[in-house]
Scaffold this motif. Sequence first.
Motif, mmCIF file in Angstrom:
data_model
loop_
_atom_site.group_PDB
_atom_site.id
_atom_site.type_symbol
_atom_site.label_atom_id
_atom_site.label_comp_id
_atom_site.label_asym_id
_atom_site.label_seq_id
_atom_site.Cartn_x
_atom_site.Cartn_y
_atom_site.Cartn_z
ATOM 1 N N HIS A 8 0.826 -1.204 0.000
ATOM 2 C CA HIS A 8 0.000 0.000 0.000
ATOM 3 C C HIS A 8 0.867 1.264 0.000
ATOM 4 O O HIS A 8 0.626 2.203 -0.765
ATOM 5 N N GLU A 9 1.875 1.294 0.846
ATOM 6 C CA GLU A 9 2.746 2.470 0.927
ATOM 7 C C GLU A 9 3.564 2.652 -0.348
ATOM 8 O O GLU A 9 3.776 3.781 -0.806
ATOM 9 N N GLN A 12 1.293 3.966 -3.049
ATOM 10 C CA GLN A 12 1.034 5.385 -2.777
ATOM 11 C C GLN A 12 2.234 6.238 -3.210
ATOM 12 O O GLN A 12 2.061 7.290 -3.814
ATOM 13 N N GLU A 15 2.253 6.363 -6.951
ATOM 14 C CA GLU A 15 1.173 7.239 -7.415
ATOM 15 C C GLU A 15 1.562 8.721 -7.299
ATOM 16 O O GLU A 15 1.233 9.527 -8.173
ATOM 17 N N LYS A 117 -5.192 1.080 -7.878
ATOM 18 C CA LYS A 117 -5.625 1.576 -6.559
ATOM 19 C C LYS A 117 -7.130 1.544 -6.429
ATOM 20 O O LYS A 117 -7.657 1.384 -5.334
#
Length: 119
Positions: A8-9, A12, A15, A117
Amino acid sequence: MSNEKLIHETIQSIEEFLPKVSHSCLIITEQIRSDNESQAMYHINQFIAAVEWLTQAINGIKSLGYIINIDTKEINQHLLETKEGLENNDLVLIADMFEYELYPMLEGWTNEIYQYKGE
């Protein structure tokens, strides 16, 4: 840290970082076409380091079994052509590679990350 949290990190970070890297293609193109070669070369070096991090991050996620529809090997051919342009001092080729090949490719990567995402 669990794989899920790390993924997830990392997603992110990708992104947030990818649009900046993509936009740098246009900056490099403009600098080359404005005869500001020294600034362009500086940004090309930064671009290469950024793409290296991005490909490692994406391939790392994929190696854990997550499916991201980005072929990081595809960018290598464009980078090799850019390298040839640098070796031959072919500024037109270099500018064209950044504007017409690398920029659209990284925009596609950005769209893929946004779709990933959203899943």
